[in-house]
Enzyme design. Structure first.
Site, PDB file in Angstrom:
ATOM      1  N   ARG A 151       0.874  -1.189   0.000  1.00  0.00           N
ATOM      2  CA  ARG A 151       0.000   0.000   0.000  1.00  0.00           C
ATOM      3  C   ARG A 151       0.903   1.228   0.000  1.00  0.00           C
ATOM      4  O   ARG A 151       1.766   1.382   0.872  1.00  0.00           O
ATOM      5  CB  ARG A 151      -0.895  -0.018   1.239  1.00  0.00           C
ATOM      6  CG  ARG A 151      -1.792   1.205   1.419  1.00  0.00           C
ATOM      7  CD  ARG A 151      -2.764   1.363   0.251  1.00  0.00           C
ATOM      8  NE  ARG A 151      -3.857   2.264   0.569  1.00  0.00           N
ATOM      9  CZ  ARG A 151      -3.810   3.584   0.504  1.00  0.00           C
ATOM     10  NH1 ARG A 151      -2.675   4.177   0.151  1.00  0.00           N
ATOM     11  NH2 ARG A 151      -4.872   4.310   0.786  1.00  0.00           N
ATOM     12  N   GLU A 210     -11.652   4.615  -5.428  1.00  0.00           N
ATOM     13  CA  GLU A 210     -11.852   3.181  -5.555  1.00  0.00           C
ATOM     14  C   GLU A 210     -12.129   2.788  -7.002  1.00  0.00           C
ATOM     15  O   GLU A 210     -12.702   3.557  -7.783  1.00  0.00           O
ATOM     16  CB  GLU A 210     -13.037   2.726  -4.695  1.00  0.00           C
ATOM     17  CG  GLU A 210     -12.886   3.010  -3.205  1.00  0.00           C
ATOM     18  CD  GLU A 210     -11.860   2.136  -2.527  1.00  0.00           C
ATOM     19  OE1 GLU A 210     -11.382   1.166  -3.160  1.00  0.00           O
ATOM     20  OE2 GLU A 210     -11.527   2.403  -1.361  1.00  0.00           O
ATOM     21  N   ARG A 217      -1.328  -5.119   4.804  1.00  0.00           N
ATOM     22  CA  ARG A 217      -0.534  -4.752   3.642  1.00  0.00           C
ATOM     23  C   ARG A 217       0.727  -4.008   4.074  1.00  0.00           C
ATOM     24  O   ARG A 217       0.691  -3.234   5.026  1.00  0.00           O
ATOM     25  CB  ARG A 217      -1.350  -3.868   2.695  1.00  0.00           C
ATOM     26  CG  ARG A 217      -2.602  -4.527   2.160  1.00  0.00           C
ATOM     27  CD  ARG A 217      -3.440  -3.568   1.350  1.00  0.00           C
ATOM     28  NE  ARG A 217      -3.927  -2.444   2.152  1.00  0.00           N
ATOM     29  CZ  ARG A 217      -4.791  -1.541   1.716  1.00  0.00           C
ATOM     30  NH1 ARG A 217      -5.269  -1.621   0.487  1.00  0.00           N
ATOM     31  NH2 ARG A 217      -5.183  -0.556   2.491  1.00  0.00           N
TER      32      ARG A 217
END
Length: 274
Positions: A75, A83, A125
């Site tokens: 990330r 999104e 992440r």
């Protein structure tokens, strides 16, 4: 402490001898480096003159998330992109463009990643700064081209000034998200009680008063709208009293609980003074 020590150990080892260095992660998520290989370790490929590590890209998941050939998800630090459509999320304006830009830019699978203070997010992440072989800083490029919104989250603030400058450049040119109707600044005249506001928002507000609690400090806007800052983040904010009576633009996500709306801030870059 283990993470910093690992970096120092790696740099010292590489400056003294040319032996291979191996990287592993302990149960607390701290990086450990050694000159001996063991079953859970992987060879650390060091970018010359830095603490960046060479990795290979498998795919771009969306505008701010990558998957490496190792299966690990990365990330990107300091930003958020809209999104893209998936089984979990609805597509947001600019999301497809951000993913396309990243796919086009990351033509070579070879990348260099640099970690900051916090290694993982709540989804497991890896949090990282990403660089191309030519030194281009991908996190900043996403902001500079208007494909992302600045989202600084302590303690990962190593390149905060550089990332802020990159967003300022895109905003001044009104490119990317800064030209899209979905991300234009709203006022309280646009506010509708009972509506859930989704995604990253820009709101023009005037702070009426400040309420200080044991864990949070609240900037009161109306009886239904407030800005909340966790007290552990207050040292980053220079004198909250100066915001009282001032018109601000606040950037971030607004959460709703019954008829109350709260915008939670963790870094002063989310407040723009008029």
């Amino acid at each position: 402490m283990h993470y910093l020590g690992g970096i120092i150990t790696l740099i010292m080892a590489c400056s003294v001898v040319s032996a291979d260095t191996y990287r592993s992660v302990d149960a607390q998520g701290n990086e450990v480096f050694s000159d001996r290989a063991h079953i859970s370790a992987e060879k650390a490929e060091r970018h010359p003159g830095s603490y960046r590590y060479q990795v290979r890209l498998k795919r771009v998941i969306d505008g701010d998330t990558l998957e490496l050939e190792s299966g690990e998800k990365i990330r990107l630090i300091g930003l958020n992109t809209p999104e893209v459509e998936s089984r979990f999320t609805q597509q947001q304006a600019g999301g497809r463009q951000a993913k396309q830009w990243l796919n086009t830019t990351l033509r070579s699978p070879v990348l260099f990643i640099e970690y900051d203070q916090q290694l993982y997010d709540k989804y497991g992440r890896r949090l990282a700064h990403c660089f191309l072989e030519n030194g281009d800083y991908i996190n900043a490029k996403l902001l500079e081209t208007g494909h992302a919104m600045l989202t600084l989250i302590p303690p990962n603030l190593r390149y905060a000034e550089r990332l802020t400058a990159a967003q300022n450049q895109a905003e001044s040119k009104e490119i990317g998200i800064w030209s899209m109707p979905a991300y234009q600044s709203k006022t309280l005249a646009d506010f509708t009680p009972g509506v859930s506001y989704r995604g990253w928002q820009r709101w023009q507000l005037t702070v009426k008063a400040i309420s200080r609690g044991k864990q949070n400090t609240t900037l009161l806007v109306t009886d239904k709208v407030s800005i909340q800052i966790a007290n552990r983040h207050l040292p980053l904010f220079d004198g909250l009293d100066r915001y009282v009576g001032q018109q601000l633009e606040v950037r971030g996500w607004i959460s709703r609980r019954d008829e109350q709306y709260i915008i939670r801030l963790v870094h002063p870059s989310a407040i723009i003074l008029f």
